[in-house]
Scaffold this active site. Structure first.
Site, PDB file in Angstrom:
ATOM      1  N   TYR A 128      48.923  40.000  44.488  1.00 24.93           N
ATOM      2  CA  TYR A 128      49.847  39.502  43.443  1.00 24.93           C
ATOM      3  C   TYR A 128      49.269  38.446  42.508  1.00 24.93           C
ATOM      4  CZ  TYR A 128      52.609  40.951  47.560  1.00 24.93           C
ATOM      5  OH  TYR A 128      53.087  41.600  48.666  1.00 24.93           O
ATOM      6  N   HIS A 129      47.982  38.542  42.174  1.00 21.98           N
ATOM      7  CA  HIS A 129      47.397  37.494  41.341  1.00 21.98           C
ATOM      8  C   HIS A 129      46.785  38.012  40.036  1.00 21.98           C
ATOM      9  CE1 HIS A 129      46.824  35.137  45.366  1.00 21.98           C
ATOM     10  NE2 HIS A 129      48.043  35.029  44.910  1.00 21.98           N
ATOM     11  N   PRO A 130      47.479  38.867  39.271  1.00 20.82           N
ATOM     12  CA  PRO A 130      46.869  39.317  38.023  1.00 20.82           C
ATOM     13  C   PRO A 130      46.723  38.171  37.022  1.00 20.82           C
ATOM     14  CG  PRO A 130      49.152  40.056  38.140  1.00 20.82           C
ATOM     15  CD  PRO A 130      48.825  39.449  39.468  1.00 20.82           C
TER      16      PRO A 130
END
Ligand code: FAD
Length: 543
Positions: free
Chosen positions: A480-482
């Site tokens: 979840y770290h774009p």
């Protein structure tokens, strides 16, 4: 357009704001707070999602249920990923006040000094180096351990030790110790390496999203207006100057708002989409969708980076130990009464950072998150039985993805090509293999002997790199770290300059995770908040 008497006796245009902030997420709420502190300025914060009323947001363990709440989540999916067996990966993104900080796992991690020194180098501005950004981290922070050289106290963002953790999380830390990794009780302290419990963005056992930390305390300010349930469709330009935004509320028609300055804080997926819809992006791509080109910005939507993650799941016969079958009623009642117990857990309680043999510089290159439950497919579908899960991700991928419009319709999600494991040299895959191997090694330590049941994923022992690669292609997911889809830089191709101003136009900034030139060594909420703290000062001209 209406008008009303202003405080200086002149006519103020009702539909005109000094600052219009698009997106009330991690960055947007910080901006709303800091910019409206100047009472002479009118500030409008626009959020596509609704209010953050759901108790599942505020009770930390509620996040296990939030994964299936479509109302607070954009629920994106990537395009089929070529290196991951053509799977379409689920990309959750918060769609409510607080944005992703209202649905995230609350791990408070900043990364390490070298991450920011690289940013400073990449954008040719020493003010993004560690010594310059540390004060902005400290300004935001209210650490329950108090102030120190590396921690802040008294800031808006509550950062705390967990009030409750599972016995299996303690086993993880012991197991890592017997596998040769140090214990670390502060991943934001003098050294990041080692294993321990995460500090979390919580205050008094409740989630501290940026809506709670920054927005709620200032909602009564007369010069701050917050509108939820409004989708911003594009920014409006007069020549090369941004003059406002166009928005839509449900099925009502479009409305135009005038702004002195527009700040896009819609996140790493939606901000580049908004730029493109406004005619600011790769010229040929915009023309292909019939969008008039206002500025040719070739890297809008390019440079997308994310932390790919591989989970190792092990079953246990020790019933009722893990969080798999938590009594939700008892948990909620205890949390409501005392703000403690399993309800105050962020679920991903323990973890660690490792500098593997493949690390290319002094930084740790692998991160681990431990979940005392069987967490497959982000926990969206419950697996039978009880168990535990060790997440492992590679922190500094070389692979890059891109975002491309499907159409000029703002209601249609943008196409996400995450590009996982696409680097031609196989650099990222080798590190993912190292991460998965290390997970198995740690979970095989004696500290888990009393709990270990049957392996769940991988189902059988893996030996060769090819077997591990197959497992990763079949099971890896996002953690979840774009970031990086509107890169900050000093070169002509960068989307924003080092003061976060969009190149080629005036009156428009991007302030969110999209501007990061590279992923930090860890989770991305605290770095995004720091960016917004710093940006607020830049906008107000106080730095
Ligand atoms: C499930 C999950 C778990 C995570 N866990 C952690 C963790 O434990 N620790 C950590 O540090 N990080 C974690 N992260 C990452 C971190 O939360 C994000 O990096 C960070 O919140 C990004 O902030 P942002 O301001 O860029 O975007 P967001 O916080 O996503 O905010 C963008 C906002 O803009 C709104 N918006 C978008 N488009 C429009 C539009 N057109 N009009 C109006 N509004 C719009 C959105 O609804 C949203 O509210 C997690 C993220 C997720 C999704």
């Amino acid at each position: 357009m209406g008008s009303s008497p202003s405080s200086d006796g002149g006519e103020a245009r009702l539909n005109h704001y000094d600052y219009v902030i698009v997106g009330a997420g991690s960055a947007g709420c910080v901006l709303a707070n800091r910019l409206s502190a100047d009472t002479g300025k009118r500030v409008l914060l626009l959020e596509a999602g609704g209010t953050d009323w759901s108790p599942l947001i505020h009770m930390p363990a509620g996040l296990a249920r939030l994964v299936n709440q479509r109302s607070v989540n954009w629920n994106y999916h990537t395009e089929p990923e070529p290196a991951l067996d053509q799977r379409r990966l689920w990309w959750p993104r918060g769609k409510t006040l607080g944005g992703s900080s209202s649905i995230n796992a609350m791990c408070y991690v900043r990364g390490v000094p070298a991450d920011y020194d690289r940013w400073a180098q990449a954008c040719g501005d020493p003010r993004w180096s560690w010594s310059h950004v540390l004060p902005w981290f400290l300004r935001s922070e209210d650490n329950s351990r108090g102030a120190s050289a590396l921690h802040g106290a008294g800031g808006p963002l509550g950062v705390s030790d967990l009030r409750h953790h599972n016995v299996l999380s303690a086993a993880l830390i012991d197991a890592a110790a017997s596998a040769g990794f140090a214990r670390n009780d502060d991943f934001n302290g003098s050294a990041q390496a080692g294993f321990g419990l995460y500090q979390v963005t919580q205050r008094n056992g409740a989630r501290c999203s940026t809506a709670t930390a920054y927005l709620k305390p200032v909602r009564a300010r007369g010069n701050l207006e917050v509108r939820t349930g409004v989708l911003v469709e594009r920014v409006l330009l007069d020549g090369a100057r941004v003059v406002g935004v166009q928005l839509r509320r449900g099925r009502r028609g479009s409305e135009q708002i005038e702004a002195g300055e527009v700040i896009l804080a819609a996140g790493a997926i939606n901000t580049p989409q908004l730029l493109m819809l406004s005619g600011l992006g790769p010229a040929d791509h915009l023309r292909a969708h019939g969008i008039e080109v206002r500025a040719d910005l070739p890297e809008v939507g390019e440079g997308l980076q994310d932390h790919l993650d591989i989970c190792t799941l092990v079953g246990t016969e020790r019933k009722k130990l893990s969080y798999d079958h938590l009594n939700e009623l008892t948990t909620a009642v205890r949390w409501l009464r005392h703000r403690d117990g399993p309800g105050s857990s962020n679920i991903a309680e323990a973890g660690g950072f490792v500098r593997s043999a493949l690390a290319e510089d002094e930084r740790c290159d692998l991160q681990f998150h431990f979940v005392p439950a069987l967490l497959d497919d982000h926990g969206r579908h419950r697996l039978p039985g009880d168990g535990y899960t060790l997440h492992a991700c590679h922190l500094h991928p070389r692979s890059r993805g891109r975002l491309r419009l499907r159409s000029a319709d703002p209601a249609q999600p943008i196409a996400i090509h995450a590009g996982y494991l696409s680097d031609p040299e196989g650099h990222d895959l080798r590190r993912m293999i190292a991460a998965a191997r290390l997970s198995r090694e740690i979970l095989a330590q004696p500290a888990f002997d009393a709990y270990r049941g049957k392996p769940v994923f991988p189902e059988h022992a893996l030996h060769t790199d090819a077997e591990y690669a197959g497992f990763i292609r079949r099971k890896a997911e996002t953690i979840y770290h774009p970031v990086g889809s509107c890169r900050m830089g000093s070169d002509d191709r960068a989307v924003v300059d080092s003061e976060l101003r969009v190149r080629g136009v005036q009156g428009l900034r991007v302030v969110d995770a999209a501007v990061m030139p590279s992923l930090p060594s860890g989770n991305t909420n605290a770095p995004t908040i720091m960016i917004a703290e710093r940006a607020s000062a830049l906008i107000l001209g106080s730095t």
